[in-house]
Scaffold this active site. Structure first.
Site, PDB file in Angstrom:
ATOM      1  N   ARG A 131       2.686   0.148  15.368  1.00 23.75           N
ATOM      2  CA  ARG A 131       3.061  -1.255  15.162  1.00 23.75           C
ATOM      3  C   ARG A 131       2.768  -1.768  13.755  1.00 23.75           C
ATOM      4  O   ARG A 131       3.212  -2.844  13.386  1.00 23.75           O
ATOM      5  CB  ARG A 131       2.358  -2.141  16.202  1.00 23.75           C
ATOM      6  CG  ARG A 131       3.087  -2.131  17.547  1.00 23.75           C
ATOM      7  CD  ARG A 131       2.413  -3.045  18.538  1.00 23.75           C
ATOM      8  NE  ARG A 131       1.193  -2.457  19.076  1.00 23.75           N
ATOM      9  CZ  ARG A 131       0.201  -3.157  19.622  1.00 23.75           C
ATOM     10  NH1 ARG A 131       0.281  -4.470  19.695  1.00 23.75           N
ATOM     11  NH2 ARG A 131      -0.881  -2.546  20.094  1.00 23.75           N
TER      12      ARG A 131
ATOM     13  N   ASN B  22     -14.408 -16.559 -36.829  1.00 23.43           N
ATOM     14  CA  ASN B  22     -13.254 -17.285 -36.306  1.00 23.43           C
ATOM     15  C   ASN B  22     -12.021 -16.402 -36.482  1.00 23.43           C
ATOM     16  O   ASN B  22     -11.676 -16.026 -37.599  1.00 23.43           O
ATOM     17  CB  ASN B  22     -13.096 -18.609 -37.059  1.00 23.43           C
ATOM     18  CG  ASN B  22     -12.168 -19.534 -36.292  1.00 23.43           C
ATOM     19  OD1 ASN B  22     -11.135 -19.094 -35.789  1.00 23.43           O
ATOM     20  ND2 ASN B  22     -12.534 -20.793 -36.189  1.00 23.43           N
TER      21      ASN B  22
ATOM     22  N   ASP C  84     -10.203   1.438  13.709  1.00 23.81           N
ATOM     23  CA  ASP C  84      -9.378   0.246  13.479  1.00 23.81           C
ATOM     24  C   ASP C  84     -10.070  -1.028  13.949  1.00 23.81           C
ATOM     25  O   ASP C  84      -9.428  -2.054  14.140  1.00 23.81           O
ATOM     26  CB  ASP C  84      -8.014   0.403  14.167  1.00 23.81           C
ATOM     27  CG  ASP C  84      -8.128   0.622  15.670  1.00 23.81           C
ATOM     28  OD1 ASP C  84      -9.262   0.727  16.185  1.00 23.81           O
ATOM     29  OD2 ASP C  84      -7.079   0.685  16.334  1.00 23.81           O
TER      30      ASP C  84
HETATM   31  C1  UD1 Z   1      -9.359   1.501  24.864  1.00 22.99           C
HETATM   32  C2  UD1 Z   1     -10.154   1.610  26.141  1.00 22.99           C
HETATM   33  C3  UD1 Z   1     -10.162   0.267  26.863  1.00 22.99           C
HETATM   34  C4  UD1 Z   1     -10.696  -0.824  25.955  1.00 22.99           C
HETATM   35  C5  UD1 Z   1      -9.905  -0.853  24.660  1.00 22.99           C
HETATM   36  C6  UD1 Z   1     -10.563  -1.808  23.664  1.00 22.99           C
HETATM   37  C7  UD1 Z   1      -9.828   3.917  26.872  1.00 22.99           C
HETATM   38  C8  UD1 Z   1      -9.157   4.811  27.817  1.00 22.99           C
HETATM   39  N1  UD1 Z   1      -9.568   2.615  27.001  1.00 22.99           N
HETATM   40  O1  UD1 Z   1      -8.021   1.268  25.245  1.00 22.99           O
HETATM   41  O2  UD1 Z   1     -10.952   0.341  28.020  1.00 22.99           O
HETATM   42  O3  UD1 Z   1     -10.634  -2.076  26.593  1.00 22.99           O
HETATM   43  O4  UD1 Z   1      -9.879   0.456  24.044  1.00 22.99           O
HETATM   44  O5  UD1 Z   1      -9.764  -1.912  22.514  1.00 22.99           O
HETATM   45  O6  UD1 Z   1     -10.595   4.363  26.046  1.00 22.99           O
HETATM   46  N2  UD1 Z   1      -7.497   7.343  19.694  1.00 22.99           N
HETATM   47  C9  UD1 Z   1      -7.628   8.616  19.234  1.00 22.99           C
HETATM   48  N3  UD1 Z   1      -7.062   9.630  19.925  1.00 22.99           N
HETATM   49  C10 UD1 Z   1      -6.379   9.417  21.073  1.00 22.99           C
HETATM   50  C11 UD1 Z   1      -6.257   8.114  21.548  1.00 22.99           C
HETATM   51  C12 UD1 Z   1      -6.832   7.092  20.834  1.00 22.99           C
HETATM   52  O7  UD1 Z   1      -8.236   8.851  18.181  1.00 22.99           O
HETATM   53  O8  UD1 Z   1      -5.905  10.391  21.654  1.00 22.99           O
HETATM   54  C13 UD1 Z   1      -8.126   6.261  18.946  1.00 22.99           C
HETATM   55  C14 UD1 Z   1      -7.132   5.214  18.495  1.00 22.99           C
HETATM   56  O9  UD1 Z   1      -6.628   5.531  17.208  1.00 22.99           O
HETATM   57  C15 UD1 Z   1      -7.983   3.958  18.462  1.00 22.99           C
HETATM   58  C16 UD1 Z   1      -9.005   4.191  19.571  1.00 22.99           C
HETATM   59  O10 UD1 Z   1      -9.014   5.592  19.786  1.00 22.99           O
HETATM   60  O11 UD1 Z   1      -8.660   3.823  17.248  1.00 22.99           O
HETATM   61  C17 UD1 Z   1      -8.678   3.461  20.853  1.00 22.99           C
HETATM   62  O12 UD1 Z   1      -7.429   3.899  21.324  1.00 22.99           O
HETATM   63  P1  UD1 Z   1      -6.375   2.923  21.956  1.00 22.99           P
HETATM   64  O13 UD1 Z   1      -5.141   3.661  22.252  1.00 22.99           O
HETATM   65  O14 UD1 Z   1      -6.258   1.691  21.134  1.00 22.99           O
HETATM   66  O15 UD1 Z   1      -7.095   2.575  23.341  1.00 22.99           O
HETATM   67  P2  UD1 Z   1      -6.728   1.385  24.297  1.00 22.99           P
HETATM   68  O16 UD1 Z   1      -5.596   1.792  25.130  1.00 22.99           O
HETATM   69  O17 UD1 Z   1      -6.586   0.152  23.512  1.00 22.99           O
END
Ligand code: UD1
Ligand code: MG
Length: 469
Positions: free
Chosen positions: A21, A388, A112
C-alpha cells in the site's frame, strides 16, 4: 533501570513484509519518518534497551534493507536473516531461531512501527520477568483487522486474529499491538508447534499464546493507552499522520524546555536540536542532523538548518539555508545571517559577522566583525577581523583541477565585483578597487586596482537613426 543484569535481552525485528500500500519502489521499512528510516527508529529504541543483539527478518527489498542495517555506526550488533517466501509472522520469527540464544528474553518488534518508547518496552520486559509471556496490548474503539485478546476472567487465554474471530470475539476491543516479550527457550518450543490451519493459511506468531496457556506458562498483558506507540505504517497517509504526531511531540518537548516556537504545527526536526534559553523559532523551519542554538538565538521563518552550531545572540533571518554536512558550520555570537544566505560545510563565522542576502560561504573562516552583505561568494578563504567584502565579489578558488586558498587579512576593504584568483593574499588594511580581478598578492596598506582604465571622450555624439524618407 537495568534489567539486563537479570537476563539478556535479544530483539527480533520483523521487516520482511512487502508494504504494497505504500506504492513505492522503496521497501516500506526504509521509508523515512523525521528523516530516519522506519526500521532504524526501531533499532534505535532497541539500543536504548541495552539489548544484547538484534535479529532483523528481511525479505521484500532485502538487498536494499540489509546494507542499511549492517552499515557501521549501528549502536547494536545486528544480524539479518532472510525469510523467503513470507508465510506469516510465526514463520518470520522461526527464521530467527538459530540466531537466538536460549538464556535471553526475546522482544519481538515490527520494522514498520517506529514510535514505540523504550520505557514502554522496559515495562513489558519487567512484566515478562524472564519466565512469562508478556503481550503489549491496548483498547481500540475500532479494532477491525487486529488480533483480539481473549480472556477468561482476567487471564489471557489466546489471541484470535480478526479473520478467524467469531462475531462475539470481534466485539472485544482489547487488541494485540504486535509486540511481545518472551523467554527464548519457550518461544523456540512453541514456534516448532504452530501450524497454518487458519483463515489466512499463515503461520501466526500469535498462536504461541494458546500454546503457552496449554503449557501452563503465565501469559500477562501490559496494556497501554498511547496508540501512537504501536501504530504501524502501511500507507503514505499513515506515514504522514505519524510524522505530524511525532513532530508535534518533539515541538511540545522543546517548548516545555522554554523554546518559543511560533507554531508547533509548522516545525520539523529531523535529528537532534539542543537549545539554550530564550531561543525563538519562526514558522516553517526545518532542522536536520545535529544543531545547537545558543542563548537568545532567533531563527526567522523558512530556514533550513543542518549540522550547525549557532552561538548566543545570533540572528538568522528568513529563508537562510545552512548545511554543515560532515565538516559542520559555526556561527559566532551576535552574528547576523541572511535573509537568503547560504552557509556550506566548513563555514566558521566569528562573533558579529554579517552575511547578507545571496551570499554563499564555503570552507572559510571569517573573523570577528567581518562582513559580506550582498551577492558574494567566499570559498576556501581566511578572512580577517573587520574585513568588508563588497557586493558581487568572489574568490576564484578552483583552477579546474585544484582548490586554492584566499587570505584576506584584517581591515581589508574589497570593493564590488572583484575576482580574487587564488592562491592569493590581500595584505592587512589594503583596499581593492571595485571591478578588479587580482591574480597577485598585495602589500599591507596598499590600494590595488586591476581593471581597464576609464576613458571619457568629451562631447561624444551618439549615433542617430536616419530619418525615414
Ligand atoms: C499482526 C498480528 C495481530 C496484531 C497486528 C498489530 C499476527 C498473526 N497478527 O497482524 O494480532 O493485532 O499485527 O499490528 O501476528 N511480516 C514478516 N513476515 C511475514 C509476515 C509479516 O516479516 O511473513 C512482518 C510485516 O512486514 C510486519 C509485521 O511482520 O512488519 C506484522 O505483519 P502484518 O502482516 O502487518 O500482521 P497483521 O496481519 O497486521
Ligand atoms: Mg499489520
Amino acid at each position: 533501570m537495568s534489567l539486563n543484569a537479570l537476563f539478556p535481552v535479544d530483539v527480533v525485528v520483523m521487516a520482511a513484509g512487502k508494504g504494497t500500500r505504500m506504492k513505492s519502489r522503496l521497501p516500506k521499512v526504509l521509508q523515512r519518518l523525521a528523516g530516519v528510516p522506519l526500521v532504524q527508529h526501531v533499532l534505535n529504541t532497541a539500543a536504548q534497551l541495552n539489548a544484547r543483539s538484534a535479529v532483523v527478518i528481511t525479505g521484500h527489498g532485502a538487498d536494499q534493507v540489509e546494507p542499511l542495517l549492517l552499515a557501521p555506526g549501528q549502536a547494536l550488533a545486528v544480524q539479518c536473516v532472510r525469510q523467503e517466501p513470507q508465510l506469516g509472522t510465526g514463520h518470520a520469527v522461526q527464521q530467527a531461531v538459530p540466531a537466538l540464544a536460549d538464556d535471553g528474553v526475546v522482544v519481538i518488534l515490527s520494522g514498520d512501527v517506529p514510535l514505540t518508547q523504550a520505557g514502554t518496552l522496559q515495562a513489558l520486559i519487567v512484566q515478562c520477568g524472564g519466565d512469562k509471556l508478556a503481550l503489549l496490548t491496548l483498547d481500540m474503539a475500532d479494532p477491525t483487522g487486529y488480533g483480539r485478546i481473549v480472556r477468561e476472567g482476567d487471564a489471557v487465554k489466546a489471541i484470535v486474529e480478526h479473520k478467524d474471530a467469531t462475531d462475539a470475539q470481534r466485539q472485544i476491543q482489547e487488541v494485540y499491538s504486535g509486540i511481545m516479550a518472551v523467554p527464548a527457550k519457550q518461544l523456540k518450543g512453541w514456534l516448532s508447534r504452530i501450524d497454518n490451519q487458519n483463515a489466512q493459511g499463515e503461520y501466526y506468531l500469535t498462536d504461541v499464546v494458546k500454546l503457552a496457556v496449554a503449557d501452563g506458562l503465565p501469559v500477562v498483558a501490559h496494556k497501554i493507552i498511547d496508540a501512537l506507540q504501536v501504530a504501524g505504517v502501511n500507507s503514505p497517509v499513515q506515514l504522514v499522520e505519524l510524522e505530524r504526531a511525532h513532530q508535534l511531540r518533539q515541538a511540545n518537548r522543546l517548548m516545555e524546555q522554554g523554546v518559543r516556537l511560533k507554531d508547533p504545527a509548522r516545525f520539523d526536526l529531523r535529528g537532534q536540536l539542543d537549545c539554550a534559553q530564550d531561543v525563538e523559532i519562526d514558522v516553517n523551519c526545518v532542522f536536520e542532523g545535529q544543531v545547537s542554538l545558543g542563548e537568545g538565538v532567533k531563527i526567522g521563518a523558512n530556514c533550513v538548518i543542518a549540522n550547525c552550531t549557532i552561538a548566543a545572540g545570533a540572528v538568522i533571518h528568513p529563508f537562510t539555508h545552512i548545511d554543515g554536512e560532515k565538516l559542520g558550520v559555526s556561527v559566532g555570537e551576535g552574528a547576523l545571517i541572511g535573509p537568503f544566505a547560504r552557509l556550506r560545510p566548513g563555514a566558521q563565522l566569528g562573533a558579529e559577522v554579517h552575511i547578507g542576502n545571496f551570499v554563499e560561504v564555503k570552507n572559510s573562516t571569517m573573523a570577528k566583525g567581518a562582513k559580506a552583505n550582498h551577492l558574494a561568494y567566499l570559498g576556501d578563504a581566511t578572512v580577517g577581523e573587520r574585513v568588508n567584502y563588497g557586493a558581487g565579489s568572489i574568490t576564484a578558488n578552483y583552477d579546474g583541477a585544484n582548490k586554492h586558498r584566499t587570505v584576506i587579512e584584517a581591515d581589508v576593504h574589497i570593493g564590488s565585483n572583484c575576482v580574487l584568483v587564488a592562491p592569493i593574499t590581500i595584505g592587512a588594511g589594503g583596499t581593492v578597487g571595485g571591478g578588479s580581478t587580482l591574480t597577485k598578492s598585495t602589500e599591507p596598506g596598499s590600494l590595488s586596482v586591476a581593471r581597464g582604465k576609464q576613458v571619457s571622450i568629451a562631447n561624444w555624439a551618439r549615433p542617430q537613426k536616419k530619418p525615414k524618407t
